[in-house]
Design a protein around this motif. Structure first.
Motif, PDB file in Angstrom:
ATOM      1  N   ALA A   1     -11.621   0.601   3.248  1.00  0.00           N
ATOM      2  CA  ALA A   1     -10.119   0.132   3.196  1.00  0.00           C
ATOM      3  C   ALA A   1      -9.268   1.225   2.814  1.00  0.00           C
ATOM      4  O   ALA A   1      -9.399   2.238   2.239  1.00  0.00           O
ATOM      5  CB  ALA A   1     -10.403  -0.866   1.925  1.00  0.00           C
TER       6      ALA A   1
ATOM      7  N   THR B   1       0.825  -1.292  -0.064  1.00  0.00           N
ATOM      8  CA  THR B   1       0.124   0.078  -0.090  1.00  0.00           C
ATOM      9  C   THR B   1       0.920   1.186  -0.172  1.00  0.00           C
ATOM     10  O   THR B   1       2.053   1.216   0.371  1.00  0.00           O
ATOM     11  CB  THR B   1      -0.837   0.082   1.293  1.00  0.00           C
ATOM     12  OG1 THR B   1      -0.051  -0.034   2.424  1.00  0.00           O
ATOM     13  CG2 THR B   1      -1.858  -1.207   1.125  1.00  0.00           C
TER      14      THR B   1
ATOM     15  N   ILE C   1     -10.069  -8.363   1.389  1.00  0.00           N
ATOM     16  CA  ILE C   1      -9.353  -8.349   2.869  1.00  0.00           C
ATOM     17  C   ILE C   1      -8.205  -8.869   3.023  1.00  0.00           C
ATOM     18  O   ILE C   1      -7.187  -8.229   3.462  1.00  0.00           O
ATOM     19  CB  ILE C   1     -10.246  -8.673   4.017  1.00  0.00           C
ATOM     20  CG1 ILE C   1     -11.503  -7.877   4.149  1.00  0.00           C
ATOM     21  CG2 ILE C   1      -9.746  -8.845   5.224  1.00  0.00           C
ATOM     22  CD1 ILE C   1     -12.808  -8.442   4.997  1.00  0.00           C
TER      23      ILE C   1
ATOM     24  N   VAL D   1      -8.544  -2.988   6.643  1.00  0.00           N
ATOM     25  CA  VAL D   1     -10.116  -2.894   6.232  1.00  0.00           C
ATOM     26  C   VAL D   1     -11.071  -3.297   7.245  1.00  0.00           C
ATOM     27  O   VAL D   1     -10.611  -4.206   7.932  1.00  0.00           O
ATOM     28  CB  VAL D   1     -10.171  -4.173   5.080  1.00  0.00           C
ATOM     29  CG1 VAL D   1     -11.626  -4.095   4.457  1.00  0.00           C
ATOM     30  CG2 VAL D   1      -9.121  -4.173   3.889  1.00  0.00           C
TER      31      VAL D   1
ATOM     32  N   HIS E   1      -6.721   6.007   7.746  1.00  0.00           N
ATOM     33  CA  HIS E   1      -7.916   4.961   8.337  1.00  0.00           C
ATOM     34  C   HIS E   1      -8.661   5.800   9.339  1.00  0.00           C
ATOM     35  O   HIS E   1      -9.873   5.709   9.234  1.00  0.00           O
ATOM     36  CB  HIS E   1      -7.350   3.425   8.496  1.00  0.00           C
ATOM     37  CG  HIS E   1      -8.550   2.744   9.035  1.00  0.00           C
ATOM     38  ND1 HIS E   1      -8.968   2.482  10.479  1.00  0.00           N
ATOM     39  CD2 HIS E   1      -9.561   1.888   8.541  1.00  0.00           C
ATOM     40  CE1 HIS E   1     -10.011   1.937  10.413  1.00  0.00           C
ATOM     41  NE2 HIS E   1     -10.291   1.401   9.465  1.00  0.00           N
TER      42      HIS E   1
ATOM     43  N   ILE F   1      -5.620  -6.866   0.764  1.00  0.00           N
ATOM     44  CA  ILE F   1      -5.175  -5.687   1.344  1.00  0.00           C
ATOM     45  C   ILE F   1      -4.168  -5.572   2.613  1.00  0.00           C
ATOM     46  O   ILE F   1      -3.362  -5.145   2.565  1.00  0.00           O
ATOM     47  CB  ILE F   1      -6.139  -4.906   1.361  1.00  0.00           C
ATOM     48  CG1 ILE F   1      -6.959  -4.232  -0.004  1.00  0.00           C
ATOM     49  CG2 ILE F   1      -5.979  -3.522   2.378  1.00  0.00           C
ATOM     50  CD1 ILE F   1      -8.247  -3.504   0.115  1.00  0.00           C
ATOM     51  N   GLU F   2      -4.841  -6.727   3.342  1.00  0.00           N
ATOM     52  CA  GLU F   2      -3.857  -6.834   4.803  1.00  0.00           C
ATOM     53  C   GLU F   2      -2.628  -7.465   4.336  1.00  0.00           C
ATOM     54  O   GLU F   2      -1.732  -6.816   5.060  1.00  0.00           O
ATOM     55  CB  GLU F   2      -4.751  -7.734   5.653  1.00  0.00           C
ATOM     56  CG  GLU F   2      -6.011  -7.063   6.242  1.00  0.00           C
ATOM     57  CD  GLU F   2      -6.676  -7.957   7.213  1.00  0.00           C
ATOM     58  OE1 GLU F   2      -7.684  -7.305   8.131  1.00  0.00           O
ATOM     59  OE2 GLU F   2      -6.464  -9.105   7.364  1.00  0.00           O
TER      60      GLU F   2
ATOM     61  N   TYR G   1      -9.950  -2.508  -4.871  1.00  0.00           N
ATOM     62  CA  TYR G   1      -9.472  -2.986  -3.555  1.00  0.00           C
ATOM     63  C   TYR G   1      -7.792  -3.188  -4.221  1.00  0.00           C
ATOM     64  O   TYR G   1      -6.985  -3.220  -3.591  1.00  0.00           O
ATOM     65  CB  TYR G   1     -10.004  -4.081  -2.976  1.00  0.00           C
ATOM     66  CG  TYR G   1     -11.411  -3.731  -2.311  1.00  0.00           C
ATOM     67  CD1 TYR G   1     -11.445  -2.863  -1.362  1.00  0.00           C
ATOM     68  CD2 TYR G   1     -12.510  -3.884  -3.061  1.00  0.00           C
ATOM     69  CE1 TYR G   1     -12.673  -2.659  -0.678  1.00  0.00           C
ATOM     70  CE2 TYR G   1     -13.859  -3.300  -2.582  1.00  0.00           C
ATOM     71  CZ  TYR G   1     -13.914  -2.815  -1.467  1.00  0.00           C
ATOM     72  OH  TYR G   1     -15.084  -2.302  -0.965  1.00  0.00           O
TER      73      TYR G   1
END
Lengths: 266, 266
Positions: A250, A153, A224, A234, A257, A227-228, A199
């Motif tokens: 997300a 990210t 999820i 998320v 966040h 992304i994690e 996403y």
């Protein structure tokens, strides 16, 4: 209970085999002129189900039947079955059927493995572009042909510099739309129409926020995990874990966040 | 004056050479983390210009300088120059800079040749997916690698079955947005966030209507050539020819065009 390495490897290999198996099935229907969309929304809206959706979920289930018959399954089209193992697969053969119907390659096949109710491995596959976003078991990669790119990210940015994605400008209810716009009017830019591809782009470090409402678990389980694995976060709009879909926030970083969460609650 | 076959061939070959030349230039910047966006909107909005935009237009102009130095040029980034020939090129190196910034592959390089003020040949090139939509001189094709697919707009459908695309949900002014929604609420589905790729999908027979406002000539010259070659219709919201951008209504068929026109004017 933790999974053994060999079990993790088998789950990852099974997910790849499913994604491989489903590609020709969906591509054979993509951008064909005769694609019929039956309407499954009993409330009178437009929720297209195509032949491609059902055929694709069958192709995914065929692999599980052969490789991992003891696992549970939650599928968008063909329902739920409880398994005898610790693993439950969450399948959305074509996330973004509307995009699919319009020939827009931001739909994807979503495959996730849940363990203890949490997504531990996920695949977002976009067959037309040939991109596969993979996250879990220490992996976070985009595979395209023989190329591999790390998923990571984006570095934390101020909210005023953030790029926000969502699928529908209506977002959800009028209240949900208002909350969304609390965030939207404070970011650098907002884009709509992304489905699961949004996403994937967050995991790839291209955008900073994806905010949606009214999702099902099969829309978000794979994102999820991806992304994690890529370093993102998320949650639902209260900051808690997503257990069954609904509202999704997300973000690429913890600070962003928190910022978005405050505005969604304001 | 009509163009000779050899002149038409040279225009088409030049357009392809430009599209080939620009691909590596833009792809080298696509999805890089350091892409800076300068803001060229003096009114305070967000109109991103990246290094990639300018470098890409230079690459396009290099080909023209070498192959067709007498033609005029209208370019998004580097302005206008009057030529000594009957041909003026209209160039948008990256249509959809916001999509580009977010990593979404619906941006494109737009190249059009005008003759007598009308687009007679156009290219919509999407380098990441590797798709090139070409229209003019009796050709209407999608090229992807060595594959070629005919471009042909969709069979006429009722407005209630139509698929409508646009880039921004705001469309344009409040009045333009209201007119757009007169159409939008009568169609089967509306999708946002498409930029030039929406026009390409209309030429490919995947969607039925694209409606936008506030466009520039470089946003729409190439789509006009591609859509007309594929059997579709592109006009302004009064049904007249587009001479300098503004409001755009693109339709797959005459009957749908008329229908949408009536609702836009209502």
């Amino acid at each position: 209970m933790t999974l053994s390495n060999s079990e993790a490897d088998d789950i990852a290999a099974t997910a790849h085999e499913m994604a491989d198996a489903v590609r020709p099935v969906v591509l054979q229907h993509f951008r064909t002129s005769g694609l019929a969309a039956a309407n499954k929304d009993e409330a009178g809206g437009f929720d297209p189900v195509t032949i491609a959706d059902r055929a694709a979920e069958e192709a995914l289930r065929d692999v599980l039947r052969r490789r991992r018959p003891d696992d549970g399954i939650i599928g968008e089209e063909l329902g739920r079955s409880t398994g005898r193992s610790e693993i439950t697969w969450v399948l959305d053969p074509i996330d973004g059927t509307r995009a699919f119907l319009c020939g827009i390659p931001v739909w994807g096949t979503l495959i996730a493995a849940l363990h203890g109710g949490r997504p531990i491995f996920g695949v977002i596959d976009q067959p037309h572009i040939g991109e596969r976003f993979i996250g879990g078991f220490g992996q976070a990669i985009l595979q395209r042909g023989s190329d591999r790119f790390p998923l990571k990210t984006r570095m934390p940015v101020a909210l005023s510099e953030a790029r926000l994605l969502s699928t529908f400008p209506e977002v959800g209810t009028a209240e949900e739309q208002a909350a969304f716009h609390n965030v939207s009017r404070n970011v650098q830019l907002t884009r709509y129409g992304l489905d699961c591809y949004g996403y994937a782009l967050l995991a790839l470090g291209q955008v900073d926020l994806v905010i949606e409402a009214g999702l099902h678990i099969y829309d978000i389980a794979a994102p999820i995990a991806v992304i994690e694995a890529a370093g993102g976060i998320v949650t639902n709009w209260s900051g808690g874990p997503i257990t069954d879909g609904g509202q999704v926030l997300a973000a690429s970083s913890q600070v962003l966040h928190q910022h978005a969460l405050e505005l969604l609650r304001a």
